[in-house]
Design an enzyme around this catalytic site. Structure first.
Site, short mmCIF file in Angstrom:
data_model
loop_
_atom_site.label_atom_id
_atom_site.label_comp_id
_atom_site.label_asym_id
_atom_site.label_seq_id
_atom_site.Cartn_x
_atom_site.Cartn_y
_atom_site.Cartn_z
N ALA A 1 0.82 -1.22 0.00
CA ALA A 1 0.00 0.00 0.00
C ALA A 1 0.85 1.27 0.00
CB ALA A 1 -0.94 0.00 1.20
N HIS B 1 3.61 1.67 -1.90
CA HIS B 1 3.73 1.91 -3.34
C HIS B 1 2.40 2.37 -3.91
CE1 HIS B 1 6.78 -1.42 -2.62
NE2 HIS B 1 7.54 -0.45 -3.09
N GLN C 1 22.09 -1.96 -7.03
CA GLN C 1 21.96 -1.30 -5.74
C GLN C 1 22.04 -2.27 -4.57
OE1 GLN C 1 18.02 0.20 -7.02
NE2 GLN C 1 17.41 -0.05 -4.91
N ASP D 1 12.14 5.89 2.38
CA ASP D 1 13.55 5.88 1.96
C ASP D 1 14.01 7.32 1.89
OD1 ASP D 1 13.81 2.99 1.51
OD2 ASP D 1 12.33 3.35 -0.06
N VAL E 1 3.51 5.21 4.47
CA VAL E 1 2.26 4.50 4.78
C VAL E 1 2.58 3.43 5.82
CG1 VAL E 1 0.39 3.07 3.85
CG2 VAL E 1 1.35 4.93 2.48
#
Lengths: 281, 281
Positions: free
Chosen positions: A35, A37, A61, A150, A176
Site C-alpha cells: 500500500a 507503493h 543497488q 527511503d 504509509v
C-alpha cells in the site's frame, strides 16, 4: 494496463503518449508492491495523464552480501494492484535489457551517498542513482514519485536531479503504515511473528521523539537517547543508526529547529528496517 | 539566431519547437569557434530542423592549474559564425546559471576517464560528463555532435549515453585541419609562430603512421617509435603520450588490425595539443 519488458517498446508508447499531449508520471519501485507503493501510484495517477510503474529489481543497488537473490517478487499481484489503481504500464525488464555487459558509468552524489545507510551499503546509492537516471532517460517523465520512508534516497535523487538538470519534478510521498504503526516495506515479509512485534519499537520510538520535540525538547542527543532506550528495550533489535539531521545536507544537527529529519536503521533479527519522520519546511 | 543565457528561456523555446514537431541537434562547444566547430554545426543544421550551439566554458572540466581564466572567448565572432551556418540558438549561460553553489553530483565513466588525457587531467572527463549530461537534460536533443579530434571525449560520451540510456544519438564528426595539416583547436591561438611550425609534426607523424599501416606494418611499438622520432626531431615538443588503442575500450593494442585509434598528446611550448586518426569499424 500493459506489462512492458523492453526499452524500445516503452519508448514507442511514450512517443505516442507525447504526440497526444499527455503528461507522464513515473513510480520507480522494485516490485512486490504494497500500500506504500499504492500511495505513490495513486498520487501519480491523480496528477498525470499516464503513469508508468517500474518493478525492475535493480541488481546494482545490492551489495555482494545483500538480499538480491531472495528479494521478493510477485508480478501477478503487482499487475493487479497497478491495474486497480489506474496505472497504465508496468515496466518489468530483465537485467540484461537494462544493463549492457560492459557498463562503466557511475553517478555519485558526493557527501550524501556515503552517510547513514551508505555506511553499511557502500554501493547502494550509486546503484539507485544509476537505475533512476536510466529510468528517467527511458520514460522521460514529467513527474516522479518517491516515498519518504527511503528518506536518504529521496534527498539524494532530488539533489541529483537538481545538479544534472533532469527535466522531471521529484515528488515526495508520505510514509504509509500498518495499523500497528509499522512502516510498510517489501522486506517486512522476512520478519517472524516475534520480530514483527519488536519492529513496532521503531515507530513507537519515533512517536515518542515527535512528542518530545512538540513539547519543546530540542537537544538532539536527548531525543536520540530516548529513541535508543525504546528500541533496545525489546528483543531481536540491533541499532545500525539513530540520527537527527538536516534534511538537505544530511549532516547531524545538535539542536532541533524548524527543519530536521529523525532517521533510524535497525536490524530486527536478520532484517534491516528503516523508518523516519521529518519536517522539511 | 538568438543568444540565450538562461535555462528557463531555452526550455521554453525547446518546448515550442517540440510542439511544432521539430527535431533538435545540439553542438556542445566551449566557444571561440573555428571551422572544426563549423563542421559540427553544419552537420547538425543539415540533419535537424533546429540547432543549438552551446558556447559555455565549463569550469568543472579544468584542473586547478589549467587555462580556465585565459581560455579564449569571442561571443561576437561566435554569433556571426553560428548565424552564417544556419544555427538557431547560441546557449551562453553564466557559470552561476549552470551550477548551483552546492553541486554534489559527479558522473564517471570508469576505466575510460582515467587513461590517456585523464592522467594529466584527472578531473577533466568527470567535468565533461557533468556538463554534457546537463546540456542533454536542458536541451533534450535528438542528435548531438562531437568532433573526433577530442577522441577520448567522444568515446566517453558515447559510452555514458549508452550506459545511462540518454535519448540522444551521438554523432562523430571528422577532424578539420588547416592546409598545413595542423588540426584546428581553440588552443592553437596560444602558439608562437615557431611553435606553430613545430606543431605540424603531430599531423606529419600521424600521416607517416597511417602510411606504415597501409603498407602492412601492424606492430604498434614500431609505429609508435616512428611517430616519436618525427615529433622529437622538432624543437619545443614534449610528448605526453603516443598510444595505439582499441577505439571502444581505449586499451593499448599490440597489433594493429581493422579497429584502432592512434592518439597523440604533445606539449608544444606551454600549449598541450592533441591529434589522432582512427579506424572505427
Amino acid at each position: 494496463m500493459r506489462i512492458v519488458k523492453t526499452i524500445s517498446e516503452i519508448r514507442e508508447i511514450i512517443k505516442e503518449w507525447r504526440k497526444e499531449g499527455n503528461t507522464i508520471g513515473l513510480v520507480p519501485t522494485m516490485g512486490y508492491l504494497h500500500a506504500g507503493h499504492g500511495s505513490l501510484i495513486e498520487t501519480s495517477v491523480k496528477n498525470n495523464n499516464k503513469t508508468v510503474v517500474s518493478v525492475f529489481v535493480n541488481p546494482t543497488q545490492f551489495g555482494p552480501n545483500e538480499d538480491l537473490e531472495k528479494y521478493p517478487r510477485d508480478i501477478k499481484r503487482d499487475s493487479e494492484l497497478v491495474s486497480s489503481l489506474g496505472g497504465d504500464i508496468i515496466f518489468n525488464p530483465e537485467p540484461d535489457e537494462m544493463y549492457n555487459k560492459n557498463n562503466k558509468t557511475i553517478i555519485k552524489v558526493e557527501g550524501l551517498s556515503e552517510k547513514l545507510c551508505g555506511i553499511t551499503r557502500p554501493v547502494h546509492f550509486a546503484g539507485v542513482c544509476q537505475v533512476v537516471s536510466k529510468l528517467f532517460n527511458i520514460v522521460t517523465p514529467d513527474n516522479s514519485y518517491f516515498g519518504l520512508k527511503d528518506f536518504q534516497q529521496y534527498v539524494i535523487i532530488k539533489k541529483m536531479v537538481e545538479d544534472l538538470n533532469f527535466p522531471v519534478k521529484i515528488n515526495p510521498v508520505e510514509i504509509v503504515r500498518e495499523e500497528s504503526g509499522l512502516a510498510l516495506s517489501s522486506r517486512n515479509v522476512y520478519l517472524t511473528d516475534d520480530e514483527r512485534k519488536s519492529a513496532l519499537s521503531l515507530n513507537q520510538s519515533l512517536k515518542k521523539a515527535s512528542l518530545l520535540i512538540k513539547n519543546g525538547e530540542n537537544n538532539a542527543d536527548v531525543i536520540i537517547n530516548e529513541i535508543r532506550k525504546i528500541i533496545t528495550s525489546v528483543p531481536y533489535t540491533i541499532i545500525d543508526y539513530i540520527k537527527i539531521v538536516d534534511p538537505e545536507t544530511l549532516e547531524d544537527i545538535k539542536t532541533v529547529n524548524n527543519k530536521y529529519a529523525v532517521l533510524l536503521a535497525v536490524y530486527v533479527g536478520n532484517t534491516r528496517l528503516i523508518d523516519n519522520f521529518s519536517e522539511l519546511s
